[in-house]
Write a protein that holds these residues in place. Structure first.
Motif, mmCIF file in Angstrom:
data_model
loop_
_atom_site.group_PDB
_atom_site.id
_atom_site.type_symbol
_atom_site.label_atom_id
_atom_site.label_comp_id
_atom_site.label_asym_id
_atom_site.label_seq_id
_atom_site.Cartn_x
_atom_site.Cartn_y
_atom_site.Cartn_z
ATOM 1 N N ASP A 27 -46.867 25.567 63.166
ATOM 2 C CA ASP A 27 -47.051 26.858 63.835
ATOM 3 C C ASP A 27 -47.350 26.665 65.319
ATOM 4 O O ASP A 27 -46.842 27.400 66.162
ATOM 5 C CB ASP A 27 -48.161 27.655 63.166
ATOM 6 C CG ASP A 27 -47.781 28.131 61.772
ATOM 7 O OD1 ASP A 27 -46.577 28.134 61.435
ATOM 8 O OD2 ASP A 27 -48.702 28.495 61.010
ATOM 9 N N GLU A 82 -39.596 27.326 61.687
ATOM 10 C CA GLU A 82 -39.480 27.458 63.140
ATOM 11 C C GLU A 82 -38.309 28.358 63.512
ATOM 12 O O GLU A 82 -38.441 29.223 64.385
ATOM 13 C CB GLU A 82 -39.309 26.086 63.792
ATOM 14 C CG GLU A 82 -40.550 25.224 63.743
ATOM 15 C CD GLU A 82 -40.351 23.875 64.393
ATOM 16 O OE1 GLU A 82 -39.371 23.691 65.155
ATOM 17 O OE2 GLU A 82 -41.185 22.976 64.161
ATOM 18 N N VAL A 85 -38.903 32.093 63.315
ATOM 19 C CA VAL A 85 -39.647 32.666 64.439
ATOM 20 C C VAL A 85 -38.842 32.565 65.727
ATOM 21 O O VAL A 85 -38.704 33.538 66.466
ATOM 22 C CB VAL A 85 -41.013 31.964 64.598
ATOM 23 C CG1 VAL A 85 -41.727 32.460 65.854
ATOM 24 C CG2 VAL A 85 -41.868 32.192 63.371
#
Length: 92
Positions: A27, A82, A85
């Motif tokens: 994150d 990943e 996002v």
């Protein structure tokens, strides 16, 4: 056998905890990749991670092929996370 199972269960708890910590770092990597304009998948980094894992596995007596398979799955999951996002926020 019961005592061994208790030890295995404890180790499994620790592994899950460690994987959750790793996911937290993923994150953070997403945040940094947005700032730096980096893609989710950086093939040379993937291969570096796999080489490191294979070497460590071999040093600890774990089958390097097994370690590689596990890590490639983990890496694929991380990249997909990943991309989910970054896909909405990629810098052209």
């Amino acid at each position: 056998m019961a005592e061994l199972r208790v030890e295995i269960d404890e180790l499994d708890r620790e592994l899950v905890k460690t994987l959750a910590t790793r996911a937290g770092y993923i994150d953070r990597a997403i945040e940094l990749k947005v700032i730096e304009g980096l893609p989710a998948n950086i093939p040379q980094r993937v291969e570096q991670v796999v080489r490191n894992v294979r070497d460590r596995a071999d040093n600890y007596g774990l089958d390097p092929d097994l370690a590689e398979q596990l890590w490639r799955r983990l890496i694929d999951w991380s990249i997909a996370r990943e991309e989910q996002v970054l896909g909405c926020c990629e810098i052209p």
